[in-house]
Scaffold this motif. Structure first.
Motif, PDB file in Angstrom:
ATOM      1  N   PRO A 190       0.805  -1.229   0.000  1.00 12.37           N
ATOM      2  CA  PRO A 190       0.000   0.000   0.000  1.00 12.37           C
ATOM      3  C   PRO A 190       0.836   1.276   0.000  1.00 12.37           C
ATOM      4  O   PRO A 190       0.310   2.358  -0.214  1.00 12.37           O
ATOM      5  CB  PRO A 190      -0.800  -0.120   1.308  1.00 12.37           C
ATOM      6  CG  PRO A 190       0.083  -0.936   2.204  1.00 12.37           C
ATOM      7  CD  PRO A 190       0.797  -1.903   1.306  1.00 12.37           C
ATOM      8  N   HIS A 191       2.154   1.172   0.256  1.00 19.54           N
ATOM      9  CA  HIS A 191       2.971   2.375   0.437  1.00 19.54           C
ATOM     10  C   HIS A 191       4.046   2.501  -0.650  1.00 19.54           C
ATOM     11  O   HIS A 191       5.155   2.950  -0.388  1.00 19.54           O
ATOM     12  CB  HIS A 191       3.647   2.359   1.811  1.00 19.54           C
ATOM     13  CG  HIS A 191       4.511   1.152   2.053  1.00 19.54           C
ATOM     14  ND1 HIS A 191       4.021   0.000   2.605  1.00 19.54           N
ATOM     15  CD2 HIS A 191       5.823   0.918   1.812  1.00 19.54           C
ATOM     16  CE1 HIS A 191       4.996  -0.882   2.704  1.00 19.54           C
ATOM     17  NE2 HIS A 191       6.103  -0.348   2.220  1.00 19.54           N
ATOM     18  N   THR A 192       3.733   2.125  -1.882  1.00 18.18           N
ATOM     19  CA  THR A 192       4.764   2.074  -2.926  1.00 18.18           C
ATOM     20  C   THR A 192       4.856   3.342  -3.766  1.00 18.18           C
ATOM     21  O   THR A 192       5.607   3.372  -4.736  1.00 18.18           O
ATOM     22  CB  THR A 192       4.504   0.888  -3.873  1.00 18.18           C
ATOM     23  OG1 THR A 192       3.183   1.019  -4.428  1.00 18.18           O
ATOM     24  CG2 THR A 192       4.624  -0.426  -3.142  1.00 18.18           C
ATOM     25  N   ARG A 193       4.148   4.384  -3.411  1.00 17.82           N
ATOM     26  CA  ARG A 193       4.118   5.568  -4.278  1.00 17.82           C
ATOM     27  C   ARG A 193       5.517   6.135  -4.537  1.00 17.82           C
ATOM     28  O   ARG A 193       5.879   6.412  -5.668  1.00 17.82           O
ATOM     29  CB  ARG A 193       3.230   6.642  -3.654  1.00 17.82           C
ATOM     30  CG  ARG A 193       3.158   7.906  -4.500  1.00 17.82           C
ATOM     31  CD  ARG A 193       2.274   8.951  -3.862  1.00 17.82           C
ATOM     32  NE  ARG A 193       2.289  10.184  -4.627  1.00 17.82           N
ATOM     33  CZ  ARG A 193       1.686  11.298  -4.254  1.00 17.82           C
ATOM     34  NH1 ARG A 193       1.000  11.325  -3.121  1.00 17.82           N
ATOM     35  NH2 ARG A 193       1.754  12.380  -5.002  1.00 17.82           N
ATOM     36  N   ASP A 194       6.304   6.325  -3.485  1.00 20.31           N
ATOM     37  CA  ASP A 194       7.643   6.896  -3.644  1.00 20.31           C
ATOM     38  C   ASP A 194       8.739   5.849  -3.449  1.00 20.31           C
ATOM     39  O   ASP A 194       9.905   6.198  -3.275  1.00 20.31           O
ATOM     40  CB  ASP A 194       7.857   8.036  -2.638  1.00 20.31           C
ATOM     41  CG  ASP A 194       6.989   9.242  -2.959  1.00 20.31           C
ATOM     42  OD1 ASP A 194       6.657   9.416  -4.140  1.00 20.31           O
ATOM     43  OD2 ASP A 194       6.646   9.994  -2.027  1.00 20.31           O
ATOM     44  N   ILE A 195       8.373   4.580  -3.471  1.00 20.02           N
ATOM     45  CA  ILE A 195       9.331   3.513  -3.197  1.00 20.02           C
ATOM     46  C   ILE A 195      10.056   3.102  -4.475  1.00 20.02           C
ATOM     47  O   ILE A 195       9.455   2.971  -5.537  1.00 20.02           O
ATOM     48  CB  ILE A 195       8.616   2.295  -2.576  1.00 20.02           C
ATOM     49  CG1 ILE A 195       8.099   2.647  -1.181  1.00 20.02           C
ATOM     50  CG2 ILE A 195       9.534   1.091  -2.508  1.00 20.02           C
ATOM     51  CD1 ILE A 195       9.186   2.950  -0.173  1.00 20.02           C
ATOM     52  N   LYS A 196      11.368   2.878  -4.348  1.00 20.05           N
ATOM     53  CA  LYS A 196      12.180   2.428  -5.477  1.00 20.05           C
ATOM     54  C   LYS A 196      12.322   0.906  -5.438  1.00 20.05           C
ATOM     55  O   LYS A 196      12.288   0.291  -4.368  1.00 20.05           O
ATOM     56  CB  LYS A 196      13.584   3.040  -5.417  1.00 20.05           C
ATOM     57  CG  LYS A 196      13.631   4.531  -5.156  1.00 20.05           C
ATOM     58  CD  LYS A 196      13.135   5.325  -6.316  1.00 20.05           C
ATOM     59  CE  LYS A 196      13.325   6.816  -6.067  1.00 20.05           C
ATOM     60  NZ  LYS A 196      12.713   7.633  -7.120  1.00 20.05           N
ATOM     61  N   LEU A 197      12.518   0.337  -6.604  1.00 19.53           N
ATOM     62  CA  LEU A 197      12.823  -1.083  -6.713  1.00 19.53           C
ATOM     63  C   LEU A 197      14.235  -1.219  -7.267  1.00 19.53           C
ATOM     64  O   LEU A 197      14.525  -0.785  -8.385  1.00 19.53           O
ATOM     65  CB  LEU A 197      11.827  -1.790  -7.634  1.00 19.53           C
ATOM     66  CG  LEU A 197      12.051  -3.295  -7.832  1.00 19.53           C
ATOM     67  CD1 LEU A 197      11.910  -4.044  -6.508  1.00 19.53           C
ATOM     68  CD2 LEU A 197      11.083  -3.856  -8.869  1.00 19.53           C
ATOM     69  N   PHE A 198      15.137  -1.795  -6.461  1.00 19.21           N
ATOM     70  CA  PHE A 198      16.515  -2.030  -6.890  1.00 19.21           C
ATOM     71  C   PHE A 198      16.575  -3.380  -7.603  1.00 19.21           C
ATOM     72  O   PHE A 198      16.320  -4.423  -6.988  1.00 19.21           O
ATOM     73  CB  PHE A 198      17.461  -2.043  -5.681  1.00 19.21           C
ATOM     74  CG  PHE A 198      17.703  -0.693  -5.064  1.00 19.21           C
ATOM     75  CD1 PHE A 198      18.876   0.006  -5.324  1.00 19.21           C
ATOM     76  CD2 PHE A 198      16.773  -0.118  -4.210  1.00 19.21           C
ATOM     77  CE1 PHE A 198      19.111   1.245  -4.748  1.00 19.21           C
ATOM     78  CE2 PHE A 198      16.996   1.118  -3.627  1.00 19.21           C
ATOM     79  CZ  PHE A 198      18.170   1.806  -3.901  1.00 19.21           C
ATOM     80  N   LEU A 199      16.892  -3.355  -8.897  1.00 18.62           N
ATOM     81  CA  LEU A 199      16.972  -4.572  -9.697  1.00 18.62           C
ATOM     82  C   LEU A 199      18.420  -4.834 -10.101  1.00 18.62           C
ATOM     83  O   LEU A 199      19.077  -3.963 -10.680  1.00 18.62           O
ATOM     84  CB  LEU A 199      16.117  -4.449 -10.960  1.00 18.62           C
ATOM     85  CG  LEU A 199      14.596  -4.422 -10.780  1.00 18.62           C
ATOM     86  CD1 LEU A 199      13.925  -4.189 -12.130  1.00 18.62           C
ATOM     87  CD2 LEU A 199      14.099  -5.725 -10.160  1.00 18.62           C
ATOM     88  N   ASN A 200      18.915  -6.029  -9.809  1.00 21.10           N
ATOM     89  CA  ASN A 200      20.271  -6.393 -10.193  1.00 21.10           C
ATOM     90  C   ASN A 200      20.322  -6.766 -11.673  1.00 21.10           C
ATOM     91  O   ASN A 200      19.459  -7.492 -12.171  1.00 21.10           O
ATOM     92  CB  ASN A 200      20.760  -7.572  -9.350  1.00 21.10           C
ATOM     93  CG  ASN A 200      21.016  -7.169  -7.911  1.00 21.10           C
ATOM     94  OD1 ASN A 200      22.045  -6.586  -7.602  1.00 21.10           O
ATOM     95  ND2 ASN A 200      20.065  -7.466  -7.029  1.00 21.10           N
ATOM     96  N   VAL A 201      21.339  -6.254 -12.352  1.00 13.13           N
ATOM     97  CA  VAL A 201      21.545  -6.558 -13.771  1.00 13.13           C
ATOM     98  C   VAL A 201      22.934  -7.167 -13.930  1.00 13.13           C
ATOM     99  O   VAL A 201      23.939  -6.531 -13.604  1.00 13.13           O
ATOM    100  CB  VAL A 201      21.421  -5.294 -14.645  1.00 13.13           C
ATOM    101  CG1 VAL A 201      21.665  -5.635 -16.115  1.00 13.13           C
ATOM    102  CG2 VAL A 201      20.054  -4.648 -14.467  1.00 13.13           C
ATOM    103  N   ASP A 202      22.985  -8.395 -14.405  1.00 14.12           N
ATOM    104  CA  ASP A 202      24.266  -9.046 -14.668  1.00 14.12           C
ATOM    105  C   ASP A 202      24.964  -8.330 -15.820  1.00 14.12           C
ATOM    106  O   ASP A 202      24.329  -7.955 -16.810  1.00 14.12           O
ATOM    107  CB  ASP A 202      24.029 -10.515 -15.017  1.00 14.12           C
ATOM    108  CG  ASP A 202      25.316 -11.318 -15.057  1.00 14.12           C
ATOM    109  OD1 ASP A 202      26.076 -11.150 -16.039  1.00 14.12           O
ATOM    110  OD2 ASP A 202      25.564 -12.095 -14.126  1.00 14.12           O
TER     111      ASP A 202
END
Length: 616
Positions: A108-120
């Motif tokens: 419910p609190h993802t408005r300003d949340i970042k998602l860190f995605l690992n890229v090989d």
């Protein structure tokens, strides 16, 4: 089973997610063979928070692969190697990103949340297809570009070729922000920092583990943080597991923390929080923070209205025309997080170049705001003024000043002139409480420090009270000027020989000095004090005449007025250990204990006496 050239065990009792279907369509460039799609159905994504070190507010969550063991792989590295060997690494990373976005989307609190995605790093060989496929997944999950931070893997040297550097530039165009993962390990060194120009670096756990007892790690970490801040990069400490590691990271100037102290990676998104109370509590308990610095900085911040990333260039030119006194403006993203500054000089250079004006007016071919953003040093408002000055001094030839953030959000700009005023006001305040002879903190600052130390039950302290032996006879025989020289000699020894990090030194007055060590091993602190007083004993001999040095004493009156053979100058130290979790004590209690230890130290062969206050 052999997949490519990698040995893979047979999966035991696979429990496939039969309901999972990737969000990209059949027309997508992502195509996984059935075998690999079956393996993907065994995998899950755990999320781990990355939080502000001062407030505990969550910036985002890193997505971490789980289930590779159930799929028959020894570890995640073996899984990625197998994907690369079979030519499905890029497709698998997009599919895993899809899983992570789905999981994050339920919060419910993802408005300003970042998602860190690992890229090989090997995925960058297919960056065009990766771009298309990842954007399809982001669109299907309703995730905006500004909500994704791509972490470049440290395992492969991707910057060595021009193609690799072009691929990194393409990554930036995909999401706007890049993080260098495990900085300081593998290939995640200064060349990658130079070419990637990331917004974040994540310090490898190696530099965090047991940092309290390793002065070299502290030195490395502090320099890495200073370089990062100079380049406008925020720093994340990975693998923070203890309160001691947290406090050291906070002292050094780390911006964000990630690790078991905050929360372990979880497969259950409902357990994730927008704010982590344990970090809030640790920050609140850290009474060593100089609140005065924050007030001074806030007083001199210029609240320059920033430009929002993505605004049309016409609006940028209008802003400069309307505000003719400004030569630059800060630039922030849609979350009000700073990206850098745009300078009027750069716009003029481009506009006045050949065809520059025509290109600028052509929306199809003209350059955008992002093409003019200039990296600028960034500092949190809770940072010590001296640290901000150090960062600015290293960049003063190229920087207009420093962007100030609070909880990773832009709050204003600190110009060179304002920063100098902050330092000047702080120095004036300190000068009022400094000893005029040695310029060391005086009694008031010593008592304030000791009061904070006694209130900070979660940290261990070693405090030393040092005074000279046989100072009065020396002063009477050679005069006050030589006496002052002896006092300044010891002050200089303390400055040069004792560590700067987590050590406080002061001058009580006369020939009495104070030193405190925070979170040092007691034996280490005691050894350093012993070395300082021994060096003083040897160096101060040069202040005597040759005959006195040869005899090892002078003939002078003692404190009772009797003429005696008085030994040469030396120093004694009363050392008190205040362990973590200590029982409440007052400054008067410590002073009484020190007075007792001083008498013992003067009679001891090594001129040292020590004791410990009780634990809670």
């Amino acid at each position: 089973m052999i997949i490519g050239s990698v040995q893979v065990r047979e999966a035991t009792q696979p429990q496939r997610d039969s309901h999972y279907r990737p969000t990209f369509s059949k027309d997508s460039p992502v195509v996984l063979p059935p075998r690999w799609l079956s393996i993907a159905q065994l995998l899950d994504m755990a999320l781990q928070p990355v939080v502000n070190i001062h407030t505990g507010r969550c910036l985002g969550y890193e997505a971490l692969v789980r289930g590779t063991d159930a799929a028959g792989f020894d570890d995640i590295a073996a899984f990625l190697d197998a994907c690369a060997a079979d030519g499905v690494l890029m497709e698998m990373e997009v599919l895993l990103a899809d899983k992570a976005m789905r999981k994050l989307g339920g919060l419910p609190h993802t408005r300003d949340i970042k998602l860190f995605l690992n890229v090989d790093g090997r995925t960058l060989a297919h960056v065009v297809r990766f771009d298309k496929a990842l954007h399809a997944v982001m669109q299907a999950n309703g995730v905006g570009e500004s909500s994704v931070i791509l972490e470049i893997s440290e395992r492969h040297q991707i910057y060595a070729t021009s193609e690799g550097r072009d691929a990194i530039a393409a990554l930036r165009r995909m999401c706007g922000k890049i993080a260098v993962d495990d900085f300081g390990a593998g290939y995640s060194g200064l060349p990658l920092l130079y070419f990637a120009q990331p917004e974040y670096i994540k310090i490898d756990r190696f530099f965090i583990e047991d940092i309290g007892g390793d002065s070299r790690k502290k030195l490395f970490l502090s320099h890495m943080v200073n370089v990062a801040h100079l380049l406008g990069i925020l720093v994340v400490a990975e693998g923070v597991e203890t309160e001691k590691e947290y406090y050291i990271c906070k002292d050094i100037g780390i911006d964000l923390v990630q690790g078991w102290l905050v929360q372990r990676p979880t497969l259950e998104p409902e357990r994730l929080l927008p704010v982590y109370p344990q970090v809030q509590d640790l920050a609140a308990q850290d009474r060593r923070t100089a609140a005065g610095d924050q007030k001074l900085i806030a007083q001199w911040i210029e609240a320059i209205q920033p430009l929002v990333y993505g605004v049309d260039m016409t609006a940028v030119f209008d802003r400069f025309r309307q505000d003719k006194t400004s030569t630059f403006f800060p630039v922030v993203d849609e979350h009000h997080e700073p990206l850098g500054i745009i300078r009027e000089l750069d716009l003029k250079d481009y506009t006045y170049s050949l065809y520059g004006k025509e290109l600028m007016s052509n929306k199809a071919f003209g350059r955008k705001l992002r093409d003019f953003v200039w990296k600028c040093p960034v500092a949190d408002i809770n940072t010590k003024a001296e640290t901000i000055l150090e960062v600015f001094s290293a960049a003063k030839d190229e920087s207009e000043g420093i962007i100030i953030v609070d909880d990773n959000k832009y709050v204003g700009f600190l110009s060179a002139r304002s920063l100098l005023r902050v330092i000047s006001e702080k120095n004036l305040a300190l000068a009022r409480d400094q000893n005029p002879l040695t310029k060391l903190p005086g009694n008031n600052l010593i008592n304030e420090y000791l009061g904070r130390a006694l209130a900070e039950a979660e940290a261990a302290y070693t405090i030393a009270y040092i005074d000279f032996d046989n100072f009065k006879p020396f002063n009477d025989k050679y005069g006050f000027r030589q006496g002052d020289r002896a006092i300044t000699l010891f002050a200089d020894i303390m400055r040069s020989d004792l560590p700067k990090q987590d050590v406080f030194i002061g001058h009580v007055g006369g020939d009495d000095f104070f030193a405190a060590f925070r979170n040092f091993e007691f034996a280490d602190a005691e050894t350093r004090v012993r070395a300082a007083i021994e060096r003083f004993r040897l160096d101060v001999e040069s202040f005597y005449d040759e005959e006195a040095r040869h005899r090892g004493y002078i003939v002078a009156k003692n404190r009772e007025g009797a003429v005696r053979q008085m030994p040469l100058l030396s120093a004694s130290a009363a050392i008190v250990r205040i362990p973590a979790g200590h029982a409440p004590s007052s400054i008067d209690d410590i002073s009484t204990l020190i007075a007792q230890l001083k008498k013992e130290a003067k009679q001891a062969p090594e001129k040292l006496a020590s004791a410990q206050v009780g634990a809670a």
